[in-house]
Motif scaffolding. Structure first.
Motif, short mmCIF file in Angstrom:
data_model
loop_
_atom_site.label_atom_id
_atom_site.label_comp_id
_atom_site.label_asym_id
_atom_site.label_seq_id
_atom_site.Cartn_x
_atom_site.Cartn_y
_atom_site.Cartn_z
N GLY A 90 -7.66 -3.24 1.31
CA GLY A 90 -7.33 -3.83 2.60
C GLY A 90 -8.13 -5.08 2.87
N LEU A 91 -7.44 -6.19 3.06
CA LEU A 91 -8.08 -7.45 3.44
C LEU A 91 -7.88 -7.64 4.94
CD1 LEU A 91 -9.40 -10.19 2.76
CD2 LEU A 91 -7.08 -11.07 2.33
N TYR A 92 -8.99 -7.67 5.67
CA TYR A 92 -8.90 -7.80 7.12
C TYR A 92 -9.63 -9.04 7.62
CZ TYR A 92 -6.41 -3.61 8.54
OH TYR A 92 -5.43 -2.69 8.77
N LYS A 147 1.85 -4.61 2.39
CA LYS A 147 2.47 -3.28 2.42
C LYS A 147 3.93 -3.34 2.88
CE LYS A 147 -0.96 -1.02 0.76
NZ LYS A 147 -0.85 -0.48 -0.63
N HIS A 148 4.25 -4.29 3.78
CA HIS A 148 5.66 -4.48 4.11
C HIS A 148 6.42 -4.94 2.86
CE1 HIS A 148 4.54 -4.11 8.33
NE2 HIS A 148 5.79 -4.26 8.68
N ALA A 149 5.78 -5.76 2.05
CA ALA A 149 6.40 -6.22 0.81
C ALA A 149 6.60 -5.07 -0.17
CB ALA A 149 5.54 -7.31 0.16
N VAL A 150 5.63 -4.16 -0.23
CA VAL A 150 5.75 -2.98 -1.11
C VAL A 150 6.96 -2.14 -0.70
CG1 VAL A 150 4.69 -0.77 -1.75
CG2 VAL A 150 3.32 -2.86 -1.74
N GLU A 151 7.19 -2.03 0.61
CA GLU A 151 8.34 -1.27 1.09
C GLU A 151 9.65 -1.89 0.59
OE1 GLU A 151 8.53 1.44 3.32
OE2 GLU A 151 6.36 1.71 3.40
N SER A 153 2.43 2.65 -0.51
CA SER A 153 2.50 1.70 0.60
C SER A 153 1.45 2.16 1.61
CB SER A 153 3.90 1.69 1.21
OG SER A 153 3.98 0.83 2.32
N SER A 154 1.85 2.36 2.85
CA SER A 154 0.94 2.77 3.92
C SER A 154 1.77 2.92 5.18
CB SER A 154 -0.14 1.70 4.13
OG SER A 154 -0.82 1.89 5.35
N VAL A 209 -2.89 -8.23 -6.03
CA VAL A 209 -3.25 -6.84 -6.34
C VAL A 209 -2.24 -5.86 -5.74
CG1 VAL A 209 -4.97 -5.01 -5.97
CG2 VAL A 209 -5.71 -7.34 -6.55
N ASN A 210 -1.98 -5.98 -4.44
CA ASN A 210 -1.17 -4.98 -3.73
C ASN A 210 0.32 -5.03 -4.04
OD1 ASN A 210 -3.65 -4.45 -2.56
ND2 ASN A 210 -2.90 -4.48 -0.46
N VAL A 211 0.82 -6.23 -4.35
CA VAL A 211 2.27 -6.37 -4.57
C VAL A 211 2.60 -6.69 -6.02
CG1 VAL A 211 4.38 -7.56 -3.84
CG2 VAL A 211 2.53 -7.20 -2.19
N PHE A 212 2.07 -7.80 -6.52
CA PHE A 212 2.41 -8.21 -7.88
C PHE A 212 1.84 -7.25 -8.93
CE2 PHE A 212 2.86 -12.22 -5.50
CZ PHE A 212 4.18 -12.49 -5.81
N GLY A 213 0.77 -6.52 -8.57
CA GLY A 213 0.24 -5.51 -9.48
C GLY A 213 1.27 -4.42 -9.74
N ILE A 214 1.95 -3.98 -8.67
CA ILE A 214 3.01 -2.98 -8.80
C ILE A 214 4.13 -3.51 -9.69
CG2 ILE A 214 4.90 -1.84 -7.55
CD1 ILE A 214 2.98 -1.38 -5.25
#
Length: 271
Positions: A84-86, A149-153, A131-132, A103-108
């Motif tokens: 999480g980047l805040y 996480k919206h992108a992961v969805e 996702s989350s 990491v969160n999107v292109f890694g998948i």
């Protein structure tokens, strides 16, 4: 039935706890993370830890090739790497934001692209993408995390439709508040932001709330994720989404049915 399972992001928290459970269930479990030293306990249990960075295609290719050489297939892929980047959109550098998406999107996407051909050949497979509840809602100061996480969805929904014809199932895992390293990483990100930030007051409130969530009954244990992933792996026809953990279901319900303005007021009342 015994399955060949690859877990991405298993050095701590949800990934590690789930790996332990799946190993005990009798599955062959390969676990990867950047910090291989933190997975030696999984090796002792009978797992197969390997070092891998999801932003390195060479690392990914080496891991996949090794598993295929040794096992001949991968039945289950759990894309669980992420952080999480805040910080406010104004304060967070675009370099850090790009790293978050990498990491969160292109890694998948990178891992899936290398695993799917083997699943297609076998005409069978299961991909679980983490996702989350944050993929369905939002909090201030979390723009880049929520965007990822919206992108992961969206990525996962499209994968599900594309891969159905090959008998490959795609499941989205949407955890709520889980007792992991997430909170300490979040607070660590805030510490990098200038004390002169116009958003210091809001950051302080979120830090306070994060610390409270880490105490008492503010978050669920990683074991709830382990139980859920085990259920998904064991199911012949898993659901498309699993929303589990503290606040996941009620928060997403509020976001879905209360509308933007009312949900905004509820969130900001905590600030």
């Amino acid at each position: 039935m015994k399955k060949i399972i690859l877990i991405i992001g298993a050095s701590s928290g949800m990934g590690k706890e789930t790996a332990k459970k799946l190993i005990r269930e009798g599955h062959t479990v390969y676990t990867v993370a950047r910090r291989i030293d933190q997975m030696q306990d999984l090796k002792a249990l009978g797992g197969y830890p390997m070092q891998m960075d999801v932003t390195s295609e060479n690392d990914i290719r080496k891991v996949i090739n090794t598993i295929i050489k040794e096992e001949g297939k991968i039945d289950v892929l759990w894309n669980n790497a992420g952080y999480g980047l805040y910080g406010s959109v104004e304060d967070v550098s675009l370099a850090e934001a790009r790293k978050q998406m990498e990491v969160n999107v292109f890694g998948i996407a990178a891992v899936s692209q290398m695993v799917v051909p083997y699943m297609r050949k076998a005409k069978s497979g299961l991909i679980i993408n983490t996702s989350s509840m944050g993929g369905k809602m939002y909090f201030p100061m979390g723009a880049w995390y929520h965007a990822s996480k919206h992108a992961v969805e969206g990525l996962s929904d499209c994968m599900r439709l594309e891969l159905k014809q090959f008998n490959i199932k795609v499941v989205i895992l949407e955890p709520g508040f889980i007792a992991t390293e997430f909170g300490s990483v979040l607070i660590g990100n805030f510490s990098k932001v200038s004390k002169q930030s116009a958003y210091t007051g809001m950051m302080d409130k979120i830090i306070e709330g994060t610390k409270k969530a880490a105490q008492g009954n503010g978050s669920s244990k990683p074991s709830v994720i382990a139980d859920t992933v085990n259920k998904i792996v064991s199911s012949k026809n898993p659901k498309t989404r699993y929303r589990v953990g503290k606040f996941a279901k009620p928060m997403v319900w509020m976001r879905t049915y209360l509308g933007d303005r009312l949900f905004d007021r509820i969130v900001m009342s905590q600030m």
